[in-house]
Design an enzyme around this catalytic site. Structure first.
Site, PDB file in Angstrom:
ATOM      1  N   ASN A   1       7.493  -6.757  -2.756  1.00 36.12           N
ATOM      2  CA  ASN A   1       6.555  -5.807  -3.892  1.00 36.12           C
ATOM      3  C   ASN A   1       7.555  -4.841  -4.313  1.00 36.12           C
ATOM      4  O   ASN A   1       7.601  -3.998  -3.583  1.00 36.12           O
ATOM      5  CB  ASN A   1       5.330  -5.647  -3.000  1.00 36.12           C
TER       6      ASN A   1
ATOM      7  N   CYS B   1       1.056   0.054  -8.929  1.00 38.18           N
ATOM      8  CA  CYS B   1       1.481  -1.315  -8.971  1.00 38.18           C
ATOM      9  C   CYS B   1       1.014  -2.123 -10.502  1.00 38.18           C
ATOM     10  O   CYS B   1       1.408  -2.970 -10.850  1.00 38.18           O
ATOM     11  CB  CYS B   1       1.055  -2.410  -8.131  1.00 38.18           C
TER      12      CYS B   1
ATOM     13  N   HIS C   1       1.398  -9.258 -10.849  1.00 41.33           N
ATOM     14  CA  HIS C   1       2.070  -8.302 -10.051  1.00 41.33           C
ATOM     15  C   HIS C   1       2.409  -9.002  -8.702  1.00 41.33           C
ATOM     16  O   HIS C   1       1.399  -9.811  -8.137  1.00 41.33           O
ATOM     17  CB  HIS C   1       1.226  -6.907  -9.729  1.00 41.33           C
TER      18      HIS C   1
HETATM   19  N1  ACO Z   1       4.854  -8.137  11.919  1.00 38.18           N
HETATM   20  C1  ACO Z   1       4.104  -8.630  13.125  1.00 38.18           C
HETATM   21  N2  ACO Z   1       2.837  -8.340  13.086  1.00 38.18           N
HETATM   22  C2  ACO Z   1       2.460  -7.516  12.251  1.00 38.18           C
HETATM   23  C3  ACO Z   1       3.224  -7.083  11.514  1.00 38.18           C
HETATM   24  C4  ACO Z   1       4.307  -7.317  11.218  1.00 38.18           C
HETATM   25  N3  ACO Z   1       5.189  -6.883  10.002  1.00 38.18           N
HETATM   26  N4  ACO Z   1       2.180  -6.282  10.718  1.00 38.18           N
HETATM   27  C5  ACO Z   1       0.943  -6.147  11.421  1.00 38.18           C
HETATM   28  N5  ACO Z   1       1.143  -7.218  12.181  1.00 38.18           N
HETATM   29  C6  ACO Z   1       0.184  -7.378  13.304  1.00 38.18           C
HETATM   30  C7  ACO Z   1      -0.944  -6.520  13.500  1.00 38.18           C
HETATM   31  O1  ACO Z   1      -0.687  -5.406  14.329  1.00 38.18           O
HETATM   32  C8  ACO Z   1      -2.257  -7.412  13.959  1.00 38.18           C
HETATM   33  O2  ACO Z   1      -2.066  -7.604  15.313  1.00 38.18           O
HETATM   34  P1  ACO Z   1      -3.328  -7.628  16.241  1.00 38.18           P
HETATM   35  O3  ACO Z   1      -4.051  -8.688  15.823  1.00 38.18           O
HETATM   36  O4  ACO Z   1      -2.533  -7.708  17.575  1.00 38.18           O
HETATM   37  O5  ACO Z   1      -4.053  -6.276  15.973  1.00 38.18           O
HETATM   38  C9  ACO Z   1      -1.960  -8.822  13.100  1.00 38.18           C
HETATM   39  O6  ACO Z   1      -0.615  -8.829  12.869  1.00 38.18           O
HETATM   40  C10 ACO Z   1      -2.904  -9.132  12.041  1.00 38.18           C
HETATM   41  O7  ACO Z   1      -2.849  -7.835  11.585  1.00 38.18           O
HETATM   42  P2  ACO Z   1      -3.665  -7.715  10.080  1.00 38.18           P
HETATM   43  O8  ACO Z   1      -3.694  -6.199   9.322  1.00 38.18           O
HETATM   44  O9  ACO Z   1      -4.983  -8.447  10.126  1.00 38.18           O
HETATM   45  O10 ACO Z   1      -3.048  -9.040   9.101  1.00 38.18           O
HETATM   46  P3  ACO Z   1      -3.473  -9.519   7.847  1.00 38.18           P
HETATM   47  O11 ACO Z   1      -3.647 -10.971   7.719  1.00 38.18           O
HETATM   48  O12 ACO Z   1      -4.425  -8.756   7.127  1.00 38.18           O
HETATM   49  O13 ACO Z   1      -1.959  -9.330   6.742  1.00 38.18           O
HETATM   50  C11 ACO Z   1      -1.200  -8.088   5.243  1.00 38.18           C
HETATM   51  C12 ACO Z   1      -1.542  -7.826   6.546  1.00 38.18           C
HETATM   52  C13 ACO Z   1       0.003  -8.669   4.710  1.00 38.18           C
HETATM   53  C14 ACO Z   1      -0.873  -6.626   4.697  1.00 38.18           C
HETATM   54  C15 ACO Z   1      -2.531  -8.299   4.085  1.00 38.18           C
HETATM   55  O14 ACO Z   1      -3.549  -7.616   4.715  1.00 38.18           O
HETATM   56  C16 ACO Z   1      -2.115  -8.074   2.882  1.00 38.18           C
HETATM   57  O15 ACO Z   1      -1.301  -8.846   2.175  1.00 38.18           O
HETATM   58  N6  ACO Z   1      -2.969  -7.302   2.167  1.00 38.18           N
HETATM   59  C17 ACO Z   1      -2.520  -7.037   0.797  1.00 38.18           C
HETATM   60  C18 ACO Z   1      -1.837  -5.850   0.678  1.00 38.18           C
HETATM   61  C19 ACO Z   1      -0.876  -5.679  -0.109  1.00 38.18           C
HETATM   62  O16 ACO Z   1      -0.387  -6.795  -0.790  1.00 38.18           O
HETATM   63  N7  ACO Z   1      -0.456  -4.547  -0.714  1.00 38.18           N
HETATM   64  C20 ACO Z   1       0.710  -4.582  -1.590  1.00 38.18           C
HETATM   65  C21 ACO Z   1       0.311  -3.276  -2.075  1.00 38.18           C
HETATM   66  S1  ACO Z   1      -0.945  -3.053  -3.205  1.00 38.18           S
HETATM   67  C22 ACO Z   1      -0.736  -3.746  -4.271  1.00 38.18           C
HETATM   68  O17 ACO Z   1       0.464  -4.278  -4.726  1.00 38.18           O
HETATM   69  C23 ACO Z   1      -1.688  -4.501  -4.968  1.00 38.18           C
END
Ligand code: ACO
Length: 325
Positions: A282, A119, A252
């Site tokens: 993304n 990215c 990004h």
């Molecule tokens: N739909 C519904 N529920 C979901 C989904 C979904 N698509 N995905 C995860 N969940 C659930 C999980 O199972 C979890 O359930 P539980 O509490 O029963 O275990 C709950 O939602 C919370 O999950 P978390 O992983 O704690 O959610 P979080 O708030 O951390 O959000 C996310 C996840 C959006 C991926 C976040 O961590 C994030 O944005 N991270 C940054 C990563 C990113 O942007 N990466 C892109 C690539 S890297 C880059 O470009 C820099």
């Protein structure tokens, strides 16, 4: 006289197939996987993304983005002496997507190669092209970010497959007596390779290991907001500028919460942040040039403005480019 590089044209392209969160949720529900528009919007800000047709490769998207960029610069592809494509989803193991793009553009003879920094790929590619223009190794460069991330998504993993989309963005960079690109700042720390990766590889005619994207979302989030702030401050310091002077932050487009957090740390209002993650998802290396071109074509980003481009992604890699448009 010192040589600089300057952006003289931009272009972008999104494949026509657009999936809203509801469309994706319906597809996943057929496999017994639950997600919702509400969850995706609240955690990421993403409302829709585009997916390329199965036969369409990164070089095809790159071509569609490069043509309007060349037209905006008033150049023919034959005048380009350097093509750098940032991609983590190349058409082939080799040759590079840049070579394939060069041929599709009907050009030949100039240098062409890919940059792999996930990215952060576009800011890496732009910095490399800038350095080559500054040293006289190139005069007119085409720098492209192009991705078909849908190919490497695990549609059984709802924590990742809802985040990404396909697309391409391009800029033409030309030698200039005035800047242009003022400074760049690139970094990597390979010890974090495991938090965001596609661990498979090709060996003996087979794919060994898992060829689909794996991510520790929370670890990525924490690292991303920290390095985006430090890199922004570093590139501003190199150019003797302050955050208050930035007209547009073009980060990004990973997640709206990462964008908001970066803006807050730099004391920038969200009205100074180009946001396309809601409509594109993304798109990895393509997201910055897609957002830049969207802002220019909407008339929001105009010549003379100070732009801060920032990327962060797998590797772990991160970096910034500060430029006067
Ligand atoms: N739909 C519904 N529920 C979901 C989904 C979904 N698509 N995905 C995860 N969940 C659930 C999980 O199972 C979890 O359930 P539980 O509490 O029963 O275990 C709950 O939602 C919370 O999950 P978390 O992983 O704690 O959610 P979080 O708030 O951390 O959000 C996310 C996840 C959006 C991926 C976040 O961590 C994030 O944005 N991270 C940054 C990563 C990113 O942007 N990466 C892109 C690539 S890297 C880059 O470009 C820099």
């Amino acid at each position: 006289m010192r040589r600089y590089s300057r952006v003289t044209g931009t272009g972008s392209y999104l494949p026509p197939r657009r999936l809203t969160n509801d469309d994706l949720a319906r597809q996943l529900a057929e496999k017994g996987i639950e997600t919702s528009d509400e969850w995706i919007v609240e955690r990421t800000g993403i409302k829709a993304r585009h997916f390329a047709a199965p036969e369409v490769c990164s070089s095809d998207l790159a071509l569609q983005a490069a043509r309007p960029a060349l037209a905006a610069a008033g150049l023919d592809a034959s005048q380009i002496d350097l093509i750098v494509v940032a991609t983590s989803t190349p058409d082939m193991v080799f040759p590079s997507t840049a070579c394939l793009l060069q041929h599709k553009l009907g050009a030949e003879g100039g240098a062409a190669f890919d940059v792999q920094a996930v990215c952060s790929g576009f800011v890496y590619a732009l910095s490399v092209a800038d350095a080559m223009i500054q040293t006289g190794a190139a005069n007119k460069a085409l720098v492209v970010g192009a991705e078909v991330f849908s190919r490497i998504l695990d549609f059984n993993d709802r924590t990742t497959c809802v985040l990404f989309g396909d697309g391409a963005g391009a800029v033409v960079l030309e030698a200039s007596e005035t800047p242009g690109i003022l400074a760049s700042d690139l970094h990597a720390d390979g010890k974090h390779a495991g938090i965001l990766c596609v661990p498979g590889h090709v060996s003996g005619g087979k794919v060994l290991g898992d060829p689909l994207l794996k991510m520790d979302g929370q670890a990525v989030f924490k690292l991303a907001v920290g390095v985006l702030e430090t890199s922004a401050r570093a590139v501003l310091a190199k150019a003797d500028k302050t955050a208050a002077e930035i007209d547009w932050l073009i980060p990004h487009q990973a997640n709206i919460r990462i964008l908001q957090s970066t803006a807050k740390r730099l004391k920038l209002g969200m009205d100074k942040v180009m946001v396309t993650v809601d409509q594109h998802g993304n798109t990895s290396a393509a997201s910055i040039p897609l957002a830049l071109d969207a802002g220019i074509r909407a008339g929001s980003i105009v010549p003379g403005q100070l732009l801060l481009l920032e990327g962060v992604g797998g590797g772990f890699t991160w970096g910034s480019v500060l430029l006067n448009l």
